[in-house]
Motif scaffolding. Structure first.
Motif, PDB file in Angstrom:
ATOM      1  N   GLY A  18      30.006  40.748  35.843  1.00  0.00           N
ATOM      2  CA  GLY A  18      29.653  41.086  37.024  1.00  0.00           C
ATOM      3  C   GLY A  18      31.052  42.165  37.903  1.00  0.00           C
ATOM      4  O   GLY A  18      31.199  42.770  38.553  1.00  0.00           O
ATOM      5  N   CYS A  19      32.114  40.798  37.826  1.00  0.00           N
ATOM      6  CA  CYS A  19      33.306  41.653  38.441  1.00  0.00           C
ATOM      7  C   CYS A  19      34.681  41.935  37.499  1.00  0.00           C
ATOM      8  O   CYS A  19      35.825  42.276  37.436  1.00  0.00           O
ATOM      9  N   GLN A  20      34.187  41.477  35.916  1.00  0.00           N
ATOM     10  CA  GLN A  20      35.327  41.507  34.868  1.00  0.00           C
ATOM     11  C   GLN A  20      36.317  40.526  35.473  1.00  0.00           C
ATOM     12  O   GLN A  20      37.075  40.626  34.800  1.00  0.00           O
ATOM     13  N   GLN A  21      35.926  39.439  35.955  1.00  0.00           N
ATOM     14  CA  GLN A  21      37.537  38.533  35.747  1.00  0.00           C
ATOM     15  C   GLN A  21      37.428  37.350  34.748  1.00  0.00           C
ATOM     16  O   GLN A  21      35.942  37.125  34.687  1.00  0.00           O
ATOM     17  N   GLU A  22      38.179  36.877  34.357  1.00  0.00           N
ATOM     18  CA  GLU A  22      38.145  35.617  33.066  1.00  0.00           C
ATOM     19  C   GLU A  22      37.130  34.993  33.349  1.00  0.00           C
ATOM     20  O   GLU A  22      37.472  34.168  34.717  1.00  0.00           O
ATOM     21  N   LEU A  23      36.467  34.424  32.385  1.00  0.00           N
ATOM     22  CA  LEU A  23      35.304  33.042  32.807  1.00  0.00           C
ATOM     23  C   LEU A  23      36.173  31.288  31.753  1.00  0.00           C
ATOM     24  O   LEU A  23      36.792  31.959  31.191  1.00  0.00           O
ATOM     25  N   PRO A  24      35.890  30.531  32.452  1.00  0.00           N
ATOM     26  CA  PRO A  24      35.681  29.112  31.711  1.00  0.00           C
ATOM     27  C   PRO A  24      35.303  29.332  30.624  1.00  0.00           C
ATOM     28  O   PRO A  24      34.242  29.841  30.214  1.00  0.00           O
ATOM     29  N   ILE A  25      36.699  28.411  30.053  1.00  0.00           N
ATOM     30  CA  ILE A  25      36.089  28.506  28.648  1.00  0.00           C
ATOM     31  C   ILE A  25      36.072  26.712  28.071  1.00  0.00           C
ATOM     32  O   ILE A  25      37.141  26.025  28.422  1.00  0.00           O
ATOM     33  N   SER A  56      39.629  24.589  27.413  1.00  0.00           N
ATOM     34  CA  SER A  56      40.379  25.129  27.686  1.00  0.00           C
ATOM     35  C   SER A  56      40.985  24.783  29.434  1.00  0.00           C
ATOM     36  O   SER A  56      39.833  25.382  29.890  1.00  0.00           O
ATOM     37  N   LYS A  57      42.289  24.646  29.772  1.00  0.00           N
ATOM     38  CA  LYS A  57      42.340  25.136  31.385  1.00  0.00           C
ATOM     39  C   LYS A  57      43.176  25.988  32.324  1.00  0.00           C
ATOM     40  O   LYS A  57      43.539  26.069  32.910  1.00  0.00           O
ATOM     41  N   ALA A  58      42.532  26.824  31.486  1.00  0.00           N
ATOM     42  CA  ALA A  58      43.466  28.380  32.218  1.00  0.00           C
ATOM     43  C   ALA A  58      42.451  28.502  33.144  1.00  0.00           C
ATOM     44  O   ALA A  58      43.404  29.018  34.427  1.00  0.00           O
ATOM     45  N   VAL A  59      41.675  28.442  33.275  1.00  0.00           N
ATOM     46  CA  VAL A  59      40.505  28.912  33.960  1.00  0.00           C
ATOM     47  C   VAL A  59      39.697  27.881  34.879  1.00  0.00           C
ATOM     48  O   VAL A  59      39.193  27.990  33.719  1.00  0.00           O
ATOM     49  N   ALA A  60      39.264  27.725  35.499  1.00  0.00           N
ATOM     50  CA  ALA A  60      38.770  26.219  36.118  1.00  0.00           C
ATOM     51  C   ALA A  60      37.285  27.187  37.019  1.00  0.00           C
ATOM     52  O   ALA A  60      37.332  28.294  37.388  1.00  0.00           O
ATOM     53  N   GLY A  61      36.271  26.568  36.947  1.00  0.00           N
ATOM     54  CA  GLY A  61      35.460  26.761  37.696  1.00  0.00           C
ATOM     55  C   GLY A  61      34.071  26.288  36.694  1.00  0.00           C
ATOM     56  O   GLY A  61      34.112  26.272  34.839  1.00  0.00           O
ATOM     57  N   VAL A  62      32.399  27.004  36.585  1.00  0.00           N
ATOM     58  CA  VAL A  62      31.322  27.416  36.009  1.00  0.00           C
ATOM     59  C   VAL A  62      31.127  28.209  35.771  1.00  0.00           C
ATOM     60  O   VAL A  62      31.730  29.636  35.977  1.00  0.00           O
ATOM     61  N   ARG A  63      30.795  28.412  33.750  1.00  0.00           N
ATOM     62  CA  ARG A  63      29.853  30.141  34.309  1.00  0.00           C
ATOM     63  C   ARG A  63      28.861  29.517  33.910  1.00  0.00           C
ATOM     64  O   ARG A  63      28.177  29.255  33.404  1.00  0.00           O
ATOM     65  N   LEU A  64      27.398  30.880  34.511  1.00  0.00           N
ATOM     66  CA  LEU A  64      26.276  30.909  34.591  1.00  0.00           C
ATOM     67  C   LEU A  64      26.070  31.843  33.777  1.00  0.00           C
ATOM     68  O   LEU A  64      26.742  32.873  33.757  1.00  0.00           O
ATOM     69  N   GLU A  65      24.738  32.051  32.914  1.00  0.00           N
ATOM     70  CA  GLU A  65      23.575  33.330  32.658  1.00  0.00           C
ATOM     71  C   GLU A  65      23.034  33.164  33.076  1.00  0.00           C
ATOM     72  O   GLU A  65      21.591  32.347  33.989  1.00  0.00           O
ATOM     73  N   CYS A  66      22.405  34.363  33.089  1.00  0.00           N
ATOM     74  CA  CYS A  66      21.121  34.986  33.981  1.00  0.00           C
ATOM     75  C   CYS A  66      19.876  34.908  32.487  1.00  0.00           C
ATOM     76  O   CYS A  66      20.400  35.241  31.899  1.00  0.00           O
ATOM     77  N   HIS A 108      26.478  36.743  31.007  1.00  0.00           N
ATOM     78  CA  HIS A 108      27.407  35.083  31.838  1.00  0.00           C
ATOM     79  C   HIS A 108      28.156  36.245  33.061  1.00  0.00           C
ATOM     80  O   HIS A 108      28.148  37.058  32.644  1.00  0.00           O
ATOM     81  N   PHE A 109      27.662  34.803  34.020  1.00  0.00           N
ATOM     82  CA  PHE A 109      28.869  35.668  35.099  1.00  0.00           C
ATOM     83  C   PHE A 109      29.453  34.469  35.844  1.00  0.00           C
ATOM     84  O   PHE A 109      29.622  33.160  35.375  1.00  0.00           O
ATOM     85  N   CYS A 110      30.419  34.806  37.096  1.00  0.00           N
ATOM     86  CA  CYS A 110      31.157  33.731  37.333  1.00  0.00           C
ATOM     87  C   CYS A 110      31.003  33.121  38.125  1.00  0.00           C
ATOM     88  O   CYS A 110      29.730  33.648  39.157  1.00  0.00           O
ATOM     89  N   PHE A 111      31.124  32.508  39.519  1.00  0.00           N
ATOM     90  CA  PHE A 111      30.377  31.853  40.083  1.00  0.00           C
ATOM     91  C   PHE A 111      30.387  31.987  41.376  1.00  0.00           C
ATOM     92  O   PHE A 111      29.452  32.497  42.476  1.00  0.00           O
TER      93      PHE A 111
END
Length: 451
Positions: free
Chosen positions: A361-368, A371-381, A387-390
């Protein structure tokens, strides 16, 4: 024996001033750190050690709260008439919420008004304030968010006591004349711990219940029995805020349309008109403000009256005026988007799933995973498996283009059919009026021929 012999020296005036200034500096120093309240974000484990803030856990809790509030697909009222009632008594001057209770309420109400009209384009809202034991209506029920915000910002004063009964009676007087298809609601933002009423408040509560008015209260102090009783009797929600962010969340929870009351959930047809946009250079008298305006505006298809904005009711003939996008957007609550599912992804070394690194949706990097580079959850439609961000979870309309196009076409067809029905209704009415005018001279001619 004097004070000097006991070793006690009298403090001079300069010493008193220094102590007072030091106390004031200390209070200012404390207030500087009290504004952000950073200690509220800290959590402790069983042994009392501080834990780092877990963004992933916070997002999961927010998704659970959103899923619980969303609930199953039920009948909701898409045409709402709501009065938001702000308590601006002396209790609103307290500074336990920053900058003050009154300032925080004004900010939350402004955000609520914009969100309310974004999710309820066919609804109307009014603002009432309680000050000095009297309830005052700032704005009438209308669909103009900017007018409500301007009126609220111009009346930020707090004094006197609060009176729930006066506010109930004032709002009920305006909501009682609402048609049966409209859902009548009140939302209190209450700061005081008591209410100063001129009579029996239970009579006003029972009158609101009899009029099918849903009353909800968001408190800024402790829980009050009369507010809880008001919400229980009228089917509303009572909640108490514990922080600034919590207050905003509680207020915005009332923006989506609530479930319809069983007694008023009867299906009924509502006559609506689809006005045309007036020419930019045209000059006409605005029926809303009763003054001459140049350019813009909309023309009522029934009486040819002019209004400034949509949606609204024609001030000449009373016809509800809307646009096709407003009607289509109201179906968002009737056909909700399916909930996204939380997934975990590990990037492959050959780069085959490199496209899953960014949010669709927003082309921001998602958590892997790992890896601790990006925190948060990864969501799937569940439809398109994208895949989408929070942040895109709540606002995303879904990425399945085929089903989205079908949904869009269905809404466009519905709006077109309603538009055609309204046009034919107005055309039929004009023909009837023309026949009535034509029948009068024909009757006169027939009478003259017979005589």
């Amino acid at each position: 024996m004097g004070l000097e012999e006991d070793g006690l020296m009298p403090m001079d005036e300069d010493g008193d001033l220094d102590a007072e200034e030091q106390g004031r500096d200390l209070e200012a120093w404390e207030r500087a750190y009290a504004e952000d309240r950073s200690w509220e974000a800290l959590t402790e484990d069983a042994s009392g050690l501080l834990l780092a803030v877990d963004i992933t856990q916070q997002q999961r809790q927010a998704r659970r709260r959103y899923a619980a509030s969303k609930g199953p697909r039920i009948q909701r009222g898409i045409i709402r008439y709501l009065f938001i009632i702000c308590d601006f008594s002396r209790a609103a001057a307290e500074e336990d919420f920053k900058p003050s209770r009154m300032g925080l309420v004004a900010n939350c109400v402004e955000a609520f008004i914009r969100e309310f009209f974004d999710q309820n384009p066919l609804s109307h809202l009014g603002v009432i304030v309680i000050r000095g034991g009297v309830a005052k209506r700032l704005t009438d029920l209308s669909g103009s968010p900017e007018a409500h915000i301007r009126a609220l910002r111009a009346n930020l004063e707090c004094s006197g006591d609060a009176s729930i009964q006066n506010a109930l009676d004032l709002a009920r007087g305006y909501l009682s004349s609402i048609p049966t298809y409209g859902h009548r609601e009140m939302l209190f933002l209450y700061s005081a711990l008591s209410t100063c009423d001129p009579g029996d408040i239970m009579d006003s509560i029972n009158a609101c219940k009899k009029a099918n008015i849903r009353c909800s209260v968001v408190g800024l102090s402790a829980e009050i029995y009369i507010c809880k009783s008001l919400c229980e009797r009228t089917g509303g929600i009572y909640s108490v805020a514990i922080s600034e962010s919590h207050l905003k969340d509680l207020v915005l929870e009332h923006a989506p349309p609530p479930p319809a009351i069983a007694e008023s959930a009867v299906a009924s047809l509502v006559r609506m008109g689809f006005p045309t946009r007036s020419a930019e250079g045209g000059v006409a008298i605005c029926a809303c403000h009763r003054e001459v305006k140049v350019g813009g505006g909309y023309t009522c298809p029934r009486c040819k009256g002019r209004v400034c904005e949509l949606p609204t009711e024609c001030h000449v003939c009373g016809l509800t005026l809307v646009s096709s996008p407003h009607l289509a957007r109201s179906y968002h609550h009737l056909f909700p988007v399916p909930a996204f599912e939380e997934v975990s992804v590990t990037l492959l070394p050959n780069g085959k799933n490199e496209s899953l690194r960014l949010c669709y949706g927003c082309q921001q990097e998602l958590p892997i995973a790992g890896s601790k580079a990006v925190a948060g959850v990864r969501l799937e439609c569940p439809r398109c498996r994208q895949h989408f961000c929070f942040d895109c979870d709540v606002d995303s309309p879904g990425a399945n283009q085929e089903e989205d196009m079908e949904e869009k076409k269905r809404l466009e067809v519905t709006a077109t059919v309603v538009h055609i029905v309204g046009f034919l209704s107005n055309y039929t009415m004009r023909i009837c009026r023309f026949n009535q005018r034509l029948a009068r001279p024909m009757e006169t001619i027939a009478f003259m021929l017979s005589s």
